[in-house]
Design an enzyme around this catalytic site. Sequence first.
Site, short mmCIF file in Angstrom:
data_model
loop_
_atom_site.label_atom_id
_atom_site.label_comp_id
_atom_site.label_asym_id
_atom_site.label_seq_id
_atom_site.Cartn_x
_atom_site.Cartn_y
_atom_site.Cartn_z
N GLY A 149 0.81 -1.22 0.00
CA GLY A 149 0.00 0.00 0.00
C GLY A 149 0.83 1.26 0.00
N ASP A 150 1.97 1.22 0.70
CA ASP A 150 2.87 2.38 0.72
C ASP A 150 3.46 2.63 -0.67
OD1 ASP A 150 2.81 2.85 3.64
OD2 ASP A 150 3.76 0.90 3.73
N ARG A 151 3.86 1.54 -1.34
CA ARG A 151 4.42 1.68 -2.68
C ARG A 151 3.38 2.21 -3.65
NH1 ARG A 151 7.75 3.53 -6.01
NH2 ARG A 151 8.76 2.15 -7.50
#
Length: 487
Positions: free
Chosen positions: A252-254
Amino acid sequence: MRITVVGDVLLDVDINGAATRLSPDAPVPVVDVADIRRRAGGAGLVATVLAQDGHDVALVTAVSDDDGARHLRRALAGVSVLAGAPLAPTPTKTRVRIGTHPVVRFDQGCAPAPVPSSTGEMLAAIASADAIVVADYGRGITANSDVRAALAGAARHVPVVWDPHPAGSEPVEGVAVVTPNLAEALASAKAGGLETSRTGVEEAALYLLDKWGSGAVLVTRGEDGALLLSAGEHAQGIPAPKTTVSDPCGAGDRLAGSLAVQLGLGLGLAQAATRAVEDASAFLAQGGAAALAAVAEVAASDEAPKASLVVEPSPVVEPSPVVELKGLELVDAGELQPDSVQLARAVRSRGGTVVATGGCFDLLHAGHARTLSAARSMGDCLIVCLNSDESVRRLKGAHRPIVSVDDRAELLLALECVDAVLVFDEDTPEACLSELRPDIWVKGGDYTPDELPEARLMAGWGGRCVTVPFHPARSTSGLAAALAKVS
């Protein structure tokens, strides 16, 4: 491109090692620690990945002044860290991995924290950015009123991508895209009084679009890709490339970071979202967050003895992607049960670990249950290779088995730790193992794994053997003798 990441930083610790034996004190694996690696998590992970992509990154956050914070600052080399008043302690998430497989996670200092202060430098970094990512991990930075006002102002001029958190703040109105995952979207919609289900993701996204006042909502759905919904447009499904995933941490961060970059470059929303999903899949295919460059704090060498860690069962164990198959139909002895093979292949295709064990399991007792439970804790599925009635008679004598193969299999499948049973008619399980090709073969005994007759066969496909200590005074023979006295 100048990108500002606003959010909460965490310290992620990976303890990596191998497990070839179980503790004599409890049926839990002993991990021989090879190294311990510390890296920035949360908003720190977003900033690290963007900096490695070559962007000029400023991180607006709050950092403590404890030991964990010092590790964080080292991990954030190359990122301009603009922090408010120190918060203590540094939230730390420690994962223990056997090979690439996570077995347990410990969280420390992750309780709610006071809202941190902000500085003029932090607000200026928001105002001067070409694109902004908000990585909210529920630690308070997005609740700061000055930070929120700066984000609302920036959203009128540059793309702001907001990755929300259940314990975090509501996104400010006017951000370009909010990126909840499926569970977060459904939970938020349900909390707002909307009755929905897993199939009601579009309805949940529509509700959140109106609630948050954002330009769009992108609901991420793991291997199923994402669903994009923007005002006045039909929902659009975005498929994810097929990827073998060993650890989904950081996906999700990427995705949020990539989406902000693509929007900052001027791509349309649908195209930017498609690129972001592809980037997240590629990130996981390369090993995810665990594969990022990190400093090995402890490394085993010839000069230094290996450290060992006994991993006890814990309620904070993270679930792995597991295919559950129960109530399988038994087939004639000597034939492989297709569902068992399908289970092994399905788990492997998702990057999981297949564990197998074998035996007669005549008169199931507590020793069996402990061994099976310990075996299941080592991977993502447990397949029991079960001797047929004829096989048991050849091995144990004409008076055995006491319980028929159908009943033995049914009892094994009734155990939560057993995912499938495979019946074989030979004297050894070698044919079963060759078909299943498990990653780990578990057997009880007081010998070393290399002494097992299956060790050479397992090594042929990169598998390994693990031995489990015997449990004194717990055996089928002893149980049978006790029952004979009362019959």
